[in-house]
Design a protein around this motif. Structure first.
Motif, PDB file in Angstrom:
ATOM      1  N   HIS A 275       0.865  -1.097  -0.040  1.00  0.00           N
ATOM      2  CA  HIS A 275       0.109  -0.006  -0.035  1.00  0.00           C
ATOM      3  C   HIS A 275       0.944   1.308  -0.146  1.00  0.00           C
ATOM      4  CE1 HIS A 275      -3.590  -2.590   0.868  1.00  0.00           C
ATOM      5  NE2 HIS A 275      -2.602  -3.137   1.901  1.00  0.00           N
ATOM      6  N   PRO A 276       1.213   1.776  -1.261  1.00  0.00           N
ATOM      7  CA  PRO A 276       2.074   3.096  -1.282  1.00  0.00           C
ATOM      8  C   PRO A 276       1.468   4.135  -0.478  1.00  0.00           C
ATOM      9  CG  PRO A 276       2.224   1.837  -3.345  1.00  0.00           C
ATOM     10  CD  PRO A 276       0.986   1.060  -2.480  1.00  0.00           C
ATOM     11  N   TYR A 277       2.147   4.930   0.155  1.00  0.00           N
ATOM     12  CA  TYR A 277       1.460   6.003   0.841  1.00  0.00           C
ATOM     13  C   TYR A 277       0.650   6.921  -0.405  1.00  0.00           C
ATOM     14  CZ  TYR A 277       1.102   9.446   4.508  1.00  0.00           C
ATOM     15  OH  TYR A 277       0.675  10.452   5.528  1.00  0.00           O
ATOM     16  N   LEU A 278       1.099   7.208  -1.080  1.00  0.00           N
ATOM     17  CA  LEU A 278       0.792   8.226  -2.276  1.00  0.00           C
ATOM     18  C   LEU A 278      -0.380   7.529  -2.883  1.00  0.00           C
ATOM     19  CD1 LEU A 278       4.094   9.363  -4.348  1.00  0.00           C
ATOM     20  CD2 LEU A 278       2.742  10.456  -2.776  1.00  0.00           C
ATOM     21  N   ASN A 279      -1.071   6.094  -2.590  1.00  0.00           N
ATOM     22  CA  ASN A 279      -2.193   5.777  -3.196  1.00  0.00           C
ATOM     23  C   ASN A 279      -3.359   6.590  -2.381  1.00  0.00           C
ATOM     24  OD1 ASN A 279      -0.984   4.250  -4.829  1.00  0.00           O
ATOM     25  ND2 ASN A 279      -1.724   2.220  -3.844  1.00  0.00           N
ATOM     26  N   LEU A 286       2.766  13.156   4.575  1.00  0.00           N
ATOM     27  CA  LEU A 286       3.576  12.101   5.210  1.00  0.00           C
ATOM     28  C   LEU A 286       4.497  12.927   6.070  1.00  0.00           C
ATOM     29  CD1 LEU A 286       4.743   9.141   5.732  1.00  0.00           C
ATOM     30  CD2 LEU A 286       6.558   9.714   4.054  1.00  0.00           C
ATOM     31  N   MET A 287       5.160  14.219   6.031  1.00  0.00           N
ATOM     32  CA  MET A 287       6.020  14.833   6.801  1.00  0.00           C
ATOM     33  C   MET A 287       5.037  14.964   8.162  1.00  0.00           C
ATOM     34  SD  MET A 287       8.368  14.486   5.159  1.00  0.00           S
ATOM     35  CE  MET A 287       9.686  15.233   6.277  1.00  0.00           C
ATOM     36  N   GLU A 291       1.137   9.436  13.324  1.00  0.00           N
ATOM     37  CA  GLU A 291       1.169   7.973  13.579  1.00  0.00           C
ATOM     38  C   GLU A 291       2.106   7.266  12.921  1.00  0.00           C
ATOM     39  OE1 GLU A 291      -1.983   4.214  13.176  1.00  0.00           O
ATOM     40  OE2 GLU A 291      -2.605   6.299  12.516  1.00  0.00           O
ATOM     41  N   PHE A 292       2.578   7.665  11.676  1.00  0.00           N
ATOM     42  CA  PHE A 292       3.732   7.071  10.845  1.00  0.00           C
ATOM     43  C   PHE A 292       5.077   7.242  11.586  1.00  0.00           C
ATOM     44  CE2 PHE A 292       7.110   7.154   7.993  1.00  0.00           C
ATOM     45  CZ  PHE A 292       7.081   6.047   7.179  1.00  0.00           C
ATOM     46  N   TRP A 293       5.522   8.309  12.069  1.00  0.00           N
ATOM     47  CA  TRP A 293       6.589   8.603  12.490  1.00  0.00           C
ATOM     48  C   TRP A 293       6.849   8.125  13.876  1.00  0.00           C
ATOM     49  CZ3 TRP A 293       9.992   9.398   9.134  1.00  0.00           C
ATOM     50  CH2 TRP A 293       9.565  10.223   7.982  1.00  0.00           C
ATOM     51  N   GLU A 294       5.641   8.191  14.677  1.00  0.00           N
ATOM     52  CA  GLU A 294       5.641   7.429  16.122  1.00  0.00           C
ATOM     53  C   GLU A 294       6.121   6.063  15.942  1.00  0.00           C
ATOM     54  OE1 GLU A 294       2.910   7.102  20.367  1.00  0.00           O
ATOM     55  OE2 GLU A 294       2.476   8.078  18.354  1.00  0.00           O
ATOM     56  N   LEU A 295       5.416   5.160  15.172  1.00  0.00           N
ATOM     57  CA  LEU A 295       5.926   3.984  14.690  1.00  0.00           C
ATOM     58  C   LEU A 295       6.990   3.600  14.180  1.00  0.00           C
ATOM     59  CD1 LEU A 295       2.369   2.475  13.244  1.00  0.00           C
ATOM     60  CD2 LEU A 295       3.406   1.768  15.288  1.00  0.00           C
ATOM     61  N   THR A 296       7.467   4.618  13.665  1.00  0.00           N
ATOM     62  CA  THR A 296       9.278   4.505  13.237  1.00  0.00           C
ATOM     63  C   THR A 296       9.807   4.673  14.167  1.00  0.00           C
ATOM     64  OG1 THR A 296       8.326   5.330  10.856  1.00  0.00           O
ATOM     65  CG2 THR A 296      10.599   5.459  11.205  1.00  0.00           C
ATOM     66  N   THR A 364       8.450   4.230   1.159  1.00  0.00           N
ATOM     67  CA  THR A 364       7.050   4.396   1.934  1.00  0.00           C
ATOM     68  C   THR A 364       6.166   5.048   1.078  1.00  0.00           C
ATOM     69  OG1 THR A 364       8.090   4.650   4.073  1.00  0.00           O
ATOM     70  CG2 THR A 364       5.962   5.791   3.715  1.00  0.00           C
ATOM     71  N   LEU A 365       6.668   6.029   0.176  1.00  0.00           N
ATOM     72  CA  LEU A 365       5.710   6.792  -0.814  1.00  0.00           C
ATOM     73  C   LEU A 365       5.318   6.034  -2.006  1.00  0.00           C
ATOM     74  CD1 LEU A 365       7.566  10.201  -0.677  1.00  0.00           C
ATOM     75  CD2 LEU A 365       5.208   9.734   0.256  1.00  0.00           C
ATOM     76  N   LYS A 366       6.177   5.150  -2.630  1.00  0.00           N
ATOM     77  CA  LYS A 366       5.909   4.583  -3.870  1.00  0.00           C
ATOM     78  C   LYS A 366       6.147   3.111  -3.746  1.00  0.00           C
ATOM     79  CE  LYS A 366       6.891   6.488  -7.319  1.00  0.00           C
ATOM     80  NZ  LYS A 366       5.963   7.272  -8.234  1.00  0.00           N
ATOM     81  N   VAL A 367       6.232   2.291  -2.743  1.00  0.00           N
ATOM     82  CA  VAL A 367       6.275   0.674  -2.847  1.00  0.00           C
ATOM     83  C   VAL A 367       5.156   0.384  -1.633  1.00  0.00           C
ATOM     84  CG1 VAL A 367       7.453  -1.246  -2.606  1.00  0.00           C
ATOM     85  CG2 VAL A 367       8.569   0.931  -3.632  1.00  0.00           C
ATOM     86  N   ASP A 368       5.337   0.756  -0.268  1.00  0.00           N
ATOM     87  CA  ASP A 368       4.553   0.222   0.473  1.00  0.00           C
ATOM     88  C   ASP A 368       4.869   1.068   1.835  1.00  0.00           C
ATOM     89  OD1 ASP A 368       2.927  -1.495   1.827  1.00  0.00           O
ATOM     90  OD2 ASP A 368       4.150  -2.971   2.194  1.00  0.00           O
ATOM     91  N   THR A 369       3.608   1.376   2.533  1.00  0.00           N
ATOM     92  CA  THR A 369       3.907   2.188   3.695  1.00  0.00           C
ATOM     93  C   THR A 369       4.345   1.243   5.065  1.00  0.00           C
ATOM     94  OG1 THR A 369       2.087   3.391   3.035  1.00  0.00           O
ATOM     95  CG2 THR A 369       2.724   3.609   5.328  1.00  0.00           C
ATOM     96  N   GLN A 370       5.506   1.368   5.253  1.00  0.00           N
ATOM     97  CA  GLN A 370       6.149   0.307   6.472  1.00  0.00           C
ATOM     98  C   GLN A 370       6.882   1.204   7.357  1.00  0.00           C
ATOM     99  OE1 GLN A 370       5.788  -2.755   6.867  1.00  0.00           O
ATOM    100  NE2 GLN A 370       5.170  -3.684   5.014  1.00  0.00           N
TER     101      GLN A 370
END
Length: 430
Positions: A275-279, A286-287, A291-296, A364-370
């Motif tokens: 699930h690319p983020y850009l989808n 993203l910036m 939630e994304f940055w906390e998980l990272t 994250t943006l182009k391939v998969d949100t991880q």
């Protein structure tokens, strides 16, 4: 090498072995998918194609055999052959494959220790740095199951050490060869560390030219050193790239083929797994995605299993304070050991870290949100060296008994790793 570095390295290795022996199989990120490769090589004594049925994951038509990063699988195969002398049970063979991660985890900590020895020649700081690196919970975890992330981290630690030594003793055959080994480990370990290969290679070129101009190195010797690095890297890495080129219609890195097989999976009615983020979002969002940055951040410190075992917030706060305190110590104490004796080296490592981060953002943006911290773990050796030095200088500036206080801080850090293992990892994953 000082005995203290060997001693700490052995202690860390034994600790990682405990984890490796007790972690359940296939409850760790991508472990089954990674393990298929050394298992195949162990069984058939040859490298598989990405199209080989035995190395294709049951979802997505995915196979890591499409990529040319074979170092971990080959080393794991060797360990599997060794443990098979005693037993060929599946559990023992998996443990054998995990020994690769144990090995590269220890190598990382040792080279962090060697770097700090070059910078300070202080045994307390050396032990502290090895502990801060080796007992970061997520790093300990990566040192205990089958994955490629830990291999890349070791390569980065070697690249930094080789470059650091060259700033003090000039480039020679020994440290040039060591630099090449670090680059090879990264190139055949994991793509996320390629930024540090660029950084290490660039630093070598800039610094060797500078040393020639200063009369510290002859042009002839500089050419020989360049040839040594080029020959070592080319002879070890290019065969795997050529193999990919021939197997996958010119796809040197295997990324396009991997993606094509996933698209075939989707065309055949398979579920969407990436699930690319850009989808679903704009890139700029993203910036500000807390939630994304906390998980990272949390997964850089320690989230275990498939994001199933999460620590209490107070643990993440503790590690944040440790890192923050180290940063404050760097800013307050502009000493040579903290600025690494050479501005070019410092900035090359910063650039390597930035490239690693950009690759993470691109994926994250182009391939998969991880939001997984392991994807940026190759930044850790450079970061933990900074934190160790900064933390020591901060404690030194505020306490007369700074060595005792610093030692106590490190001891708490060490014990906390054990607490996390007993309270979180053992109940959840063992």
């Amino acid at each position: 090498m000082d005995m203290i570095i060997i001693y700490v390295g052995v202690c860390l290795g034994l600790y990682y072995l405990y984890w490796a022996a007790h972690l359940q199989f296939n409850v760790n990120p991508d472990e089954l998918m990674r393990y298929l490769l050394p298992k195949y090589i162990y069984k058939h004594n040859s490298l598989p194609s990405g199209y080989t049925k035995e190395v294709i994951y049951h979802l997505g038509n995915w196979s890591y055999a499409f990529y040319p990063q074979w170092l971990g699988s080959i080393v794991s195969m060797v360990f599997m052959k060794l443990v098979a002398i005693f037993s060929t049970s599946s559990q023992i063979l998996i443990f054998g494959a995990r020994l690769t991660s144990v090995l590269f985890g220890v190598i990382t900590s040792i080279f962090v220790g060697l770097s700090l020895k070059e910078l300070t020649n202080d045994k307390l700081i050396v032990v502290a740095g090895m502990s801060l690196m080796g007992l970061l919970p997520q790093f300990t975890y990566l040192s205990s199951y089958v994955n490629n992330d830990i291999i890349a981290v070791a390569g980065v630690a070697i690249i930094f050490y080789a470059s650091l030594v060259a700033t003090k003793k000039n480039w020679n055959i020994k440290n040039a060869s060591l630099l090449a080994i670090g680059m090879i480990i990264c190139l055949l370990g994991y793509m996320n560390s390629y930024g540090f290969v660029l950084a290490g290679g660039s630093y070598f070129l800039f610094s060797v030219i500078s040393q020639v101009r200063q009369g510290l190195l002859s042009s002839k010797k500089a050419g020989i050193l360049f040839a040594i690095i080029a020959c070592l890297v080319v002879s070890c890495v290019v065969p795997f790239l050529v193999r990919n080129y021939l197997l996958y219609n010119g796809d040197f890195l295997g990324m396009s083929t991997f993606r094509s097989e996933y698209q075939s999976w989707l065309s055949d009615g398979g579920q969407v797994l990436q699930h690319p983020y850009l989808n679903n979002h704009r890139g700029v969002e993203l910036m500000f995605d807390s939630e994304f940055w906390e998980l990272t951040w949390h997964s850089s410190i320690g989230i275990f299993g498939y994001f199933t075992v999460v620590l209490k917030p107070i643990y993440y706060t503790y590690y944040l304070l440790m890192l923050f305190s180290g940063g404050i110590g760097v800013l307050l104490n502009r000493r040579k050991d903290i600025v690494f004796l050479d501005t070019t080296l410092k900035w090359s490592m910063i650039v390597g870290s930035m490239v690693t981060f950009v690759l993470f953002l691109y994926y994250t943006l182009k391939v998969d949100t991880q939001p997984q911290g392991r994807y940026i773990m190759s930044i850790a050796p450079f970061l933990m060296i900074i934190v160790t030095l900064g933390l020591f200088r901060l404690v030194e500036s505020i306490s007369k008994h700074h060595r005792l206080c610093f030692g106590m801080l490190v001891l708490i850090y060490v014990l906390l790793n054990g607490v996390i293992l007993i309270c979180y990892v053992q109940p959840g994953l063992m």
